[in-house]
Motif scaffolding. Structure first.
Motif, PDB file in Angstrom:
ATOM      1  N   VAL A 182       0.839  -1.205   0.000  1.00  0.00           N
ATOM      2  CA  VAL A 182       0.000   0.000   0.000  1.00  0.00           C
ATOM      3  C   VAL A 182       0.872   1.253   0.000  1.00  0.00           C
ATOM      4  O   VAL A 182       0.607   2.221  -0.723  1.00  0.00           O
ATOM      5  CB  VAL A 182      -0.944   0.006   1.219  1.00  0.00           C
ATOM      6  N   ILE A 183       1.922   1.235   0.798  1.00  0.00           N
ATOM      7  CA  ILE A 183       2.847   2.372   0.861  1.00  0.00           C
ATOM      8  C   ILE A 183       3.498   2.601  -0.507  1.00  0.00           C
ATOM      9  O   ILE A 183       3.582   3.747  -0.987  1.00  0.00           O
ATOM     10  CB  ILE A 183       3.917   2.139   1.939  1.00  0.00           C
ATOM     11  N   LEU A 184       3.953   1.534  -1.142  1.00  0.00           N
ATOM     12  CA  LEU A 184       4.610   1.665  -2.435  1.00  0.00           C
ATOM     13  C   LEU A 184       3.645   2.182  -3.496  1.00  0.00           C
ATOM     14  O   LEU A 184       3.976   3.116  -4.247  1.00  0.00           O
ATOM     15  CB  LEU A 184       5.185   0.310  -2.865  1.00  0.00           C
ATOM     16  N   ILE A 200      -3.190   9.996   2.122  1.00  0.00           N
ATOM     17  CA  ILE A 200      -3.929   9.410   3.256  1.00  0.00           C
ATOM     18  C   ILE A 200      -3.534   7.947   3.472  1.00  0.00           C
ATOM     19  O   ILE A 200      -3.099   7.586   4.578  1.00  0.00           O
ATOM     20  CB  ILE A 200      -5.454   9.554   3.043  1.00  0.00           C
ATOM     21  N   PRO A 201      -3.648   7.060   2.446  1.00  0.00           N
ATOM     22  CA  PRO A 201      -3.196   5.667   2.680  1.00  0.00           C
ATOM     23  C   PRO A 201      -1.695   5.583   2.937  1.00  0.00           C
ATOM     24  O   PRO A 201      -1.250   4.706   3.687  1.00  0.00           O
ATOM     25  CB  PRO A 201      -3.588   4.931   1.397  1.00  0.00           C
ATOM     26  N   LEU A 202      -0.914   6.493   2.335  1.00  0.00           N
ATOM     27  CA  LEU A 202       0.526   6.506   2.593  1.00  0.00           C
ATOM     28  C   LEU A 202       0.796   6.808   4.060  1.00  0.00           C
ATOM     29  O   LEU A 202       1.604   6.130   4.721  1.00  0.00           O
ATOM     30  CB  LEU A 202       1.211   7.544   1.703  1.00  0.00           C
ATOM     31  N   VAL A 207       2.116   4.977   9.578  1.00  0.00           N
ATOM     32  CA  VAL A 207       1.716   4.963  10.995  1.00  0.00           C
ATOM     33  C   VAL A 207       1.610   3.528  11.487  1.00  0.00           C
ATOM     34  O   VAL A 207       2.046   3.209  12.602  1.00  0.00           O
ATOM     35  CB  VAL A 207       0.382   5.717  11.191  1.00  0.00           C
ATOM     36  N   TYR A 208       1.035   2.656  10.646  1.00  0.00           N
ATOM     37  CA  TYR A 208       0.925   1.252  11.046  1.00  0.00           C
ATOM     38  C   TYR A 208       2.309   0.639  11.251  1.00  0.00           C
ATOM     39  O   TYR A 208       2.546  -0.098  12.212  1.00  0.00           O
ATOM     40  CB  TYR A 208       0.148   0.462   9.990  1.00  0.00           C
ATOM     41  N   GLN A 214       6.664  -1.842  14.240  1.00  0.00           N
ATOM     42  CA  GLN A 214       7.872  -1.475  14.998  1.00  0.00           C
ATOM     43  C   GLN A 214       9.074  -2.351  14.624  1.00  0.00           C
ATOM     44  O   GLN A 214       9.800  -2.835  15.479  1.00  0.00           O
ATOM     45  CB  GLN A 214       7.612  -1.566  16.504  1.00  0.00           C
ATOM     46  N   ASP A 215       9.256  -2.535  13.341  1.00  0.00           N
ATOM     47  CA  ASP A 215      10.371  -3.346  12.848  1.00  0.00           C
ATOM     48  C   ASP A 215      11.355  -2.421  12.134  1.00  0.00           C
ATOM     49  O   ASP A 215      11.083  -1.944  11.032  1.00  0.00           O
ATOM     50  CB  ASP A 215       9.846  -4.426  11.896  1.00  0.00           C
TER      51      ASP A 215
END
Length: 422
Positions: A182-184, A200-202, A207-208, A214-215
């Motif tokens: 989704v980010i890409l 917005i989805p970016l 945020v997720y 948290q990796d």
């Protein structure tokens, strides 16, 4: 007449998109560990359908004297679980059938071929499929955010749907590669087409990653992937503009977080500082890093004993899985070392065949600016990088399989064209 028209509209606008959303939701094993077991049962149904359709098509083609390169990718990936089950039986005494069943998610490789067949035979064109694929990813991200934000994971404590770590506490186990995709996609829409609504989805995707995944290695790999795309595909003028605006927004975001929750920034500084300490040969007391070092030692020892086909995969249902034999040990935690431990050199190379083949095709596909193709290529590249530190292929083969099926279609069956999706 009106009724038949209504049925057709309902099928095209509601039923078909819903089926595709469910197909991807199940193929990517988003809710496979949900306690009811319904999603795992449906996943197996998808595996059977995809396998039957794919094998039927392959057999008919062979009978007609036809063959394609895809078969050379599918065949070793199909055989590998049988070898893995044999190795686990020989090394750990795990019954062969249990070992084979524990590898059932690997057979989702046929989902990629199923998607390729759909694209090959579709009369609607790539654009409709692209919209349904991206819609599915957005819905999956919403489901993952819904559970993570609104439903306390302690409600599922004691089930496989959640897991516990000292760093993140009790949290849901979802496939982070979907969020990376989704980010890409959102990034490419912004950089190529100035579609600012995809901010917005970016934003939600990052945020997720920051709050729930948290990796640090995955954050690094997604940043590297975006940077490579930025360098290769964005004009010099746009590079300056987007770099300036991106840097400004990043500083603003960090400043707001420092005012609202400075501990969040301190946490990430500590996380990356600990990783840097290990990289330079130092020592750290951080729990997750220390455990990765311990797991890596176990993986290296097992690989040295069985370098070619590995040790096989042990189901959690058999004596507690690997942890029952080694204490705390999850092969997927240690990336390439985990793959070498489970599959050995030869088995690990089989997993890398789609990545190698895609890299070979890169030059041929260079002039095709289709958004779906670019998302799949760079998504596969992200997974390749991520597998260095986290062997996601052990648990989640659906997304890279679908990526490869789409890339294969574009390589041999689709003419280059400019992106048209809004």
């Amino acid at each position: 007449m009106e009724l038949s028209r209504l049925v057709i509209i309902s099928r095209n606008k509601l039923l078909t998109p819903f089926i595709w959303v469910m197909f991807f939701l199940l193929s990517f094993r988003v809710l496979a560990r949900f306690p009811s077991g319904i999603f795992e049962a449906l996943f197996m149904l998808v595996v059977v359908i995809c396998a039957v359709v794919s094998i039927r098509n392959i057999v008919l083609n062979l009978l007609e004297g036809k063959a394609n390169y895809y078969l050379l990718v599918l065949l070793p990936l199909f055989i590998l679980p049988f070898i893995v089950a044999f190795q686990a039986n020989r090394e750990f005494g795990q019954p062969y059938l249990i070992g084979l069943l524990s590898q059932r998610q690997q057979f989702i490789i046929f989902a990629g071929y199923f998607v390729f067949l759909h694209l090959q035979n579709s009369r609607q064109g790539n654009e409709i499929f692209t919209k349904r694929f991206i819609l599915s990813l957005f819905i999956i991200m919403f489901i993952m955010l819904f559970f993570s934000v609104l439903i306390d994971p302690s409600k599922f404590n004691g089930t496989d749907f959640v897991e516990f770590s000292l760093n993140k506490g009790l949290h849901y186990e979802f496939p982070s590669d979907v969020i990376a995709t989704v980010i890409l996609f959102s990034t490419f829409k912004i950089l190529n087409d100035n579609r600012l609504r995809y901010l917005i989805p970016l934003f939600l995707g990052f945020v997720y990653f920051l709050v729930y995944i948290q990796d640090r290695s995955q954050l690094l790999m997604i940043s590297i992937t975006i940077m490579i795309y930025f360098i290769r595909n964005v004009s010099l003028g746009k590079k300056v503009i987007y770099a300036a605006w991106g840097g400004l927004m990043l500083m603003l975001f960090v400043s707001i977080i420092m005012l609202v929750n400075p501990a969040f920034i301190d946490r990430y500084i500590t996380l990356f500082a600990n990783a840097s300490t290990i990289a330079t040969g130092g020592h750290t007391s951080e729990y997750s890093t220390s455990m990765r070092i311990t797991e890596s030692a176990i993986a290296l020892k097992g690989f040295a004993e069985h370098p070619f086909w590995g040790n096989g995969f042990v189901s959690a249902q058999y004596k507690g899985g690997f942890s029952g034999f080694f204490g705390y040990f999850y092969a997927s935690d240690v990336g390439i070392l985990g793959n070498l431990f489970v599959y050995g050199i030869l088995g690990t190379l089989i997993f890398y065949i789609p990545f190698i083949v895609t890299a070979i095709w890169t030059k041929k596909l260079r002039n095709n600016n289709d958004i779906l193709l670019n998302t799949c290529q760079y998504g596969l590249f992200f997974i390749f990088l991520d597998m260095i530190t986290a062997a996601s292929n052990i648990k989640y083969m659906g997304l890279p399989s679908v990526f490869f099926g789409i890339i294969y279609y574009y390589r041999f069956y689709s003419q280059p064209k400019k992106n048209t999706i809004a």
